[in-house]
Design an enzyme around this catalytic site. Structure first.
Site, PDB file in Angstrom:
ATOM      1  N   ASP A 199      -1.542  -2.616  19.650  1.00 35.89           N
ATOM      2  CA  ASP A 199      -0.684  -3.623  19.008  1.00 35.89           C
ATOM      3  C   ASP A 199       0.746  -3.407  19.473  1.00 35.89           C
ATOM      4  O   ASP A 199       1.027  -2.547  20.323  1.00 35.89           O
ATOM      5  CB  ASP A 199      -0.808  -3.577  17.469  1.00 35.89           C
ATOM      6  N   HIS A 225      -6.329 -17.341  17.276  1.00 33.09           N
ATOM      7  CA  HIS A 225      -5.902 -18.470  16.422  1.00 33.09           C
ATOM      8  C   HIS A 225      -4.384 -18.507  16.221  1.00 33.09           C
ATOM      9  O   HIS A 225      -3.848 -19.489  15.762  1.00 33.09           O
ATOM     10  CB  HIS A 225      -6.651 -18.476  15.073  1.00 33.09           C
TER      11      HIS A 225
HETATM   12  C1  LIG Z   1      -3.219 -12.169  12.651  1.00 35.35           C
HETATM   13  S1  LIG Z   1      -2.945 -10.496  13.103  1.00 35.35           S
HETATM   14  C2  LIG Z   1      -4.585  -9.877  13.266  1.00 35.35           C
HETATM   15  C3  LIG Z   1      -4.660  -8.398  13.078  1.00 35.35           C
HETATM   16  C4  LIG Z   1      -6.095  -7.829  13.086  1.00 35.35           C
HETATM   17  N1  LIG Z   1      -6.745  -8.052  14.364  1.00 35.35           N
HETATM   18  C5  LIG Z   1      -6.917  -8.449  11.972  1.00 35.35           C
HETATM   19  O1  LIG Z   1      -7.920  -9.107  12.249  1.00 35.35           O
HETATM   20  O2  LIG Z   1      -6.541  -8.288  10.802  1.00 35.35           O
HETATM   21  C6  LIG Z   1      -2.428 -10.655  14.786  1.00 35.35           C
HETATM   22  C7  LIG Z   1      -2.011  -9.350  15.410  1.00 35.35           C
HETATM   23  O3  LIG Z   1      -1.565  -9.599  16.754  1.00 35.35           O
HETATM   24  C8  LIG Z   1      -0.495  -8.714  17.000  1.00 35.35           C
HETATM   25  N2  LIG Z   1       0.314  -9.191  18.133  1.00 35.35           N
HETATM   26  C9  LIG Z   1       1.113 -10.280  18.191  1.00 35.35           C
HETATM   27  N3  LIG Z   1       1.674 -10.378  19.405  1.00 35.35           N
HETATM   28  C10 LIG Z   1       1.236  -9.334  20.127  1.00 35.35           C
HETATM   29  C11 LIG Z   1       1.429  -8.896  21.459  1.00 35.35           C
HETATM   30  N4  LIG Z   1       2.214  -9.586  22.297  1.00 35.35           N
HETATM   31  N5  LIG Z   1       0.785  -7.792  21.890  1.00 35.35           N
HETATM   32  C12 LIG Z   1      -0.035  -7.095  21.057  1.00 35.35           C
HETATM   33  N6  LIG Z   1      -0.276  -7.462  19.770  1.00 35.35           N
HETATM   34  C13 LIG Z   1       0.352  -8.569  19.320  1.00 35.35           C
HETATM   35  C14 LIG Z   1       0.264  -8.723  15.697  1.00 35.35           C
HETATM   36  O4  LIG Z   1       1.188  -7.654  15.590  1.00 35.35           O
HETATM   37  C15 LIG Z   1      -0.864  -8.673  14.691  1.00 35.35           C
HETATM   38  O5  LIG Z   1      -1.199  -7.367  14.358  1.00 35.35           O
END
Ligand SMILES: C[S@@+](CC[C@H](N)C(=O)[O-])C[C@H]1O[C@@H](n2cnc3c(N)ncnc32)[C@H](O)[C@@H]1O
Length: 425
Positions: A279, A321
């Site tokens: 992440d 999403h």
């Molecule tokens: C909606 S959350 C989902 C978290 C987890 N997979 C879950 O199902 O609960 C989206 C995740 O994508 C991560 N994220 C957003 N942009 C990112 C990036 N450029 N690289 C890595 N992670 C990222 C966010 O920090 C967040 O933890």
């Protein structure tokens, strides 16, 4: 959309209420009321009957109230949101004893708000069954308010939605007016609400407490103890045949895995899997809770090429999403240099059913939940919830060798779908 007559609805209600009462009787459980904080979860007693009843009750209300009555209720529905947001902002659920009641004057003193204002806010929340006033000027818990105490992670998720993100929803008309034809992640309601050029995740991380609420909230949304209404990670474990499809020492990468709550559940179910959660730095550096020894954490921007080569599974849960099609395809493409023949890309998401399926009688509340999430995605990142065909198109656009193989679902929670693509060069 469903449309049943008064007689049809009343027969659905009578039939299902009888089935539910009989089931309670058979289990020797007395019939609860909306005030009984130790009430069993009726959806767990008979999920089909409870769903039919809830949908029929909603449709009945629409049938018997005049258009202006219903539109007036809708026009002020933001106070449904805001009243519970205030309860959470001031930690009011924790200040009310689970047993008995507390006087409004004592509660006002503990909360530090004018008693008159607090009483008015509480009495609004009470119209939504959040707290009750068992005798004048005394406040007691109901199942809804008690759930906010019993499940703090779920309460954190709700606070994020009800307080942090409420201004975003309200700014959606303004954003659509300002940027009517865009799919840019920096021209959406977040930008209109907070007058920022940051995209949603950048905006989140400008405030460490808000970022922490998001990370804990995602875990709260995915709790598997049945108290939260979100998407249990246990169901993700059950939906995919992890144990039979993959080698016993499978290497799994949880891309955008947040604070690792899904990986922890997977690691406990499959102790010989080797799992890495990736992440953003703000998320990985804040992780301070213990994890099973087969879970590692790494900072990685999923827009950059995937550094863990040849894993068996790259899991993207509730990641795609968050992004419009262009970025979603780029995120999938960034995995390609790492894939070995047979590597699986698992996309775990809500899958929007065909509109005809969602418009069947008895589907109203499920349709509403999926549509709410879809508009939330539009508001925060110009993103969307997708149909199965739309996911298949994303895999194909990323690379034709990323072959969409199957969609896995479990009957217990139709909201969880794991779409599997296999690297087939
Ligand atoms: C909606 S959350 C989902 C978290 C987890 N997979 C879950 O199902 O609960 C989206 C995740 O994508 C991560 N994220 C957003 N942009 C990112 C990036 N450029 N690289 C890595 N992670 C990222 C966010 O920090 C967040 O933890």
């Amino acid at each position: 959309m469903a449309s049943r007559s008064l007689e049809q609805l009343s027969s659905v209600i009578s039939r299902n209420a009888t089935a539910l009462s009989r089931e309670l009787e058979a289990r020797n459980i007395s019939s609860p009321t909306v005030r009984d904080i130790y009430a069993p979860n009726l959806s767990e007693i008979d999920s089909a009957a409870a769903t039919e009843l809830a949908n029929a009750a909603r449709e009945l209300q629409a049938l018997v109230q005049s258009p202006s009555q219903q539109l007036n209720l809708l026009a002020f529905a933001y106070y449904d949101v805001i009243s519970v947001g205030i309860l959470l902002e001031f930690s009011i659920p924790e200040l009310v004893p689970l047993e008995g009641a507390i006087s409004l004057s004592e509660l006002a003193e503990k909360v530090g708000l004018l008693e008159d204002k607090l009483a008015r806010i509480m009495r609004y929340a009470i119209t939504n069954f959040v707290f009750s006033e068992p005798e004048p000027n005394y406040i007691a818990h109901t199942p809804l308010s008690a759930a906010l105490v019993r499940d703090p992670q779920f309460a954190t998720y709700l606070r994020l939605s009800l307080v942090d993100l409420a201004p975003v929803a309200v700014a959606l008309p303004q954003a659509l007016r300002k940027w009517p034809m865009t799919e840019s992640v920096t021209e959406c309601a977040v930008n209109a609400a907070f007058d920022t050029n940051d995209s949603f995740f950048e905006w989140l991380s400008r405030d460490a407490a808000r970022q922490a609420r998001f990370d804990q909230g995602m875990a709260g949304f995915s709790r598997g103890d049945g108290t939260a209404a979100g998407r249990s990670s246990n169901v993700d474990i059950a939906a995919y045949p992890w144990g039979t499809t993959l080698p016993s020492d499978a290497v799994v990468v949880d891309v955008g895995g947040g604070s690792g709550h899904v990986s922890k559940a997977l690691a406990e179910a499959f102790p010989s899997f080797k799992i890495t959660v990736q992440d953003r730095p703000e998320v990985i550096e804040a992780i301070d809770t213990p994890s099973p020894s087969n879970v590692a954490y790494k900072i990685h921007n999923f827009r950059d090429p995937q550094p863990i080569l040849g894993a068996d599974v790259y899991l993207l849960r509730q990641v795609i999403h968050d992004w419009p099609d262009k970025e979603a395809v780029e995120i999938l493409r960034a995995l390609i240099p790492a894939l070995k023949p047979g590597s699986r890309v698992l996309v775990s998401e809500y899958v929007v059913p065909d509109p005809s399926e969602l418009s069947r009688p008895g589907q109203l509340l499920e349709a509403k939940m999926i549509r709410e999430m879809d508009l939330q995605m539009m508001a925060i990142l110009n993103a969307k919830e997708r149909t199965r065909d739309e996911f298949a198109s994303l895999f194909a656009a990323a690379d034709p060798r990323l072959r969409f193989n199957a969609a896995y679902q479990v009957p217990e929670d139709r909201k969880v779908c794991i779409l599997e693509a296999i690297w087939d060069p």
